[in-house]
Design an enzyme around this catalytic site. Structure first.
Site, PDB file in Angstrom:
ATOM      1  CG  ASP A   1      -0.191  -0.033   2.537  1.00 33.27           C
ATOM      2  OD1 ASP A   1       0.794  -0.794   2.647  1.00 33.27           O
ATOM      3  OD2 ASP A   1      -0.594   0.688   3.473  1.00 33.27           O
TER       4      ASP A   1
ATOM      5  CD  GLU B   1       4.136   0.581   6.806  1.00 32.77           C
ATOM      6  OE1 GLU B   1       5.001   0.882   7.643  1.00 32.77           O
ATOM      7  OE2 GLU B   1       3.636   1.424   6.006  1.00 32.77           O
TER       8      GLU B   1
END
Length: 486
Positions: A78, A145
């Site tokens: 991400d 994350e």
């Protein structure tokens, strides 16, 4: 103009171009994950998706290196979705518009996603190569994350075979990271009592923008402005004198990004409008003078708006202003053990006005648990004084430095051999996932490296092209030097 796929090393940049083309903000990584899975299976690589969505890809050793220790190269899928206020961009649908500016790659009006897209691209480029020497290899791509470390929290024991983990989420060439801060979220919710707006009052919105923002860990010591705190300061100094009736306070968008923009909506007596304009001009000049070096672009915009349907009661408004102005923000303490590194910090990241409460979302980071606990206590005490509820959640551990780490020594010596200078061994004031990986894999030897990335978590994010090449060369040389299994 130079394009991404013309840069060195081409396999890495070709992958990064693909990554930019597929939207992948936190919690919306599925399309990119599926693209990578399809590619890996077409290459004949072993692919595993765990129960939280982490992607694990395995590749056998090159000839003659079958007996080397297994290495896992780790990145997160991400990216942080931040954009300038005037940029039209949907991070769930639109590609990142990356472009080359001399020795830097930037994005047009948005975050670039070099954090951690370059690390991910390097891992995928190695998987796709037929001529890079390495032992048994695993690539771990974690999800979410940036918004909660969901992937790292959910990683289970037994999924990885590796003895060594190379995290690719560091952001300074020439530095090797062997430790990181832990963190925790704190949400303060202040109950609101609403009233009907007064008759004969004028309604305005005041927007603060133009700040640099950035990563709430690695940039927190730079003294940049926090839009939430600055507007809170304006209210603390001017709300009573101007007879403001506050209707709304919204600012920031991510708990782990220093807020660049914030806005307040309010009413005031018509006869105070000229004074309001004067106070806004004076406050802008004062803040610009204070932040002339660290954050010179601050701007205040005042615009007339329709009358709001309700405003805060006097007590609710005063409690909010006092709470926000008193709330600590920024560096709490610098480390005594690691020169130049922040030990404990707090970011007042997001303020949201709801129907029943105004919520203030903060991120506390610390290299030591006691430092984190101290700041938690400060926020709890403030909440008690203000009559607010507080929720502490999402705590994740730091990564304790290990000066005897064999892989750290390999990376250090390899760097010195290639570049004929000593790298800096560092602890980073950011939440690398390594601390969480140590829970299911306590004996795994870990290190973190990466290229130079400036202003992550902000639309000014950029990655240095030369250092991407240096990072690539270091990573490949380290893989070559991984020792044999015991």
């Amino acid at each position: 103009m130079t394009t991404l796929n013309q840069l060195y090393p081409q396999p890495l940049w070709q992958w990064f171009e693909q990554i930019c083309a597929i939207p992948h903000p936190s919690k919306h990584e599925a399309a990119l994950s599926q693209h990578i899975q399809t590619w890996a299976k077409d290459k004949g690589l072993a692919v595993t998706v765990d129960k939280v969505g982490n992607l694990i890809i395995r590749k056998g050793a090159t000839a003659g290196m079958e007996n080397r220790k297994t290495v896992v190269i780790q990145a997160h899928i991400d990216m942080v979705p931040q954009k300038n206020n005037d940029k039209v961009h949907d991070f769930t649908k639109d590609p990142i518009e990356a472009w080359v500016d001399g020795d830097w790659v930037k994005a047009r009006g948005t975050t670039l996603g070099a954090d951690n897209g370059i690390g991910m691209a390097s891992a995928l480029a190695i998987l796709g190569s037929d001529d890079i020497p390495h032992g048994p290899l695993e690539v771990l791509l974690t999800v979410d994350e940036e918004a909660g470390m969901t992937g790292a929290f959910g990683l289970e024991a037994g999924l990885l075979n590796a003895e060594i983990l190379i995290n690719t989420d560091s952001e300074q060439e020439g530095e090797i990271y062997m430790g990181c801060a832990g963190g925790v979220d704190a949400q303060l919710s202040l109950p609101m009592v609403w009233e009907a707006p007064a008759d004969g009052y004028s309604a305005f919105k005041l927007t603060l923008s133009g700040l640099k923002g950035g990563h709430s860990g690695v940039n927190i010591h730079l003294g940049r402005g926090n839009a939430n705190k600055l507007l809170g300061r304006f209210l603390f100094e001017q709300a009573d004198g101007l007879q403001l009736e506050l209707a709304e306070f919204n600012g920031g968008s991510l708990r782990n990004a220093i807020p660049r923009e914030a806005g307040i909506s309010f009413m005031l007596p018509a006869e105070q409008v000229a004074e309001l304009q004067s106070k806004v001009t004076a406050f802008e000049a004062m803040v610009r003078a204070e932040l002339a070096v660290a954050d010179p672009g601050v701007s205040l915009t005042l615009s007339e708006i329709p009358t709001p349907s309700k405003v805060m009661s006097e007590q609710s408004q005063n409690s909010l202003i006092d709470l926000l102005h008193a709330c600590p923000n920024g560096v709490m303490r610098m480390s005594d053990e690691v020169a130049g590194v922040t030990e404990t910090s707090l970011n007042v990241g997001v303020i949201t006005t709801g129907e029943e409460t105004v919520d203030i979302l903060c991120l506390i980071r610390s290299l030591i648990d006691s430092g984190r606990s101290q700041v938690e206590g400060m926020l709890i005490a403030l909440s008690n004084l203000a009559g607010a509820e507080i929720e502490i959640s999402g705590a994740y551990p730091g990564w304790k430095p290990d000066n005897s780490s064999p892989v750290m020594a390999i990376v250090r010596d390899t760097y010195q051999d290639i570049y004929h200078k000593e790298p800096v061994i560092m602890v980073i004031h950011a939440g690398l996932e390594c601390g969480l990986f140590k829970q299911p894999y306590p004996d795994m030897d870990m290190v973190s490296i990466g290229p130079t990335i400036r202003f992550p978590h902000s639309p000014d994010e950029m990655v240095n092209v030369t250092t991407v090449g240096q990072y690539w060369e270091l990573l490949l040389a380290v893989l070559k030097r991984i020792p044999e299994k015991a």
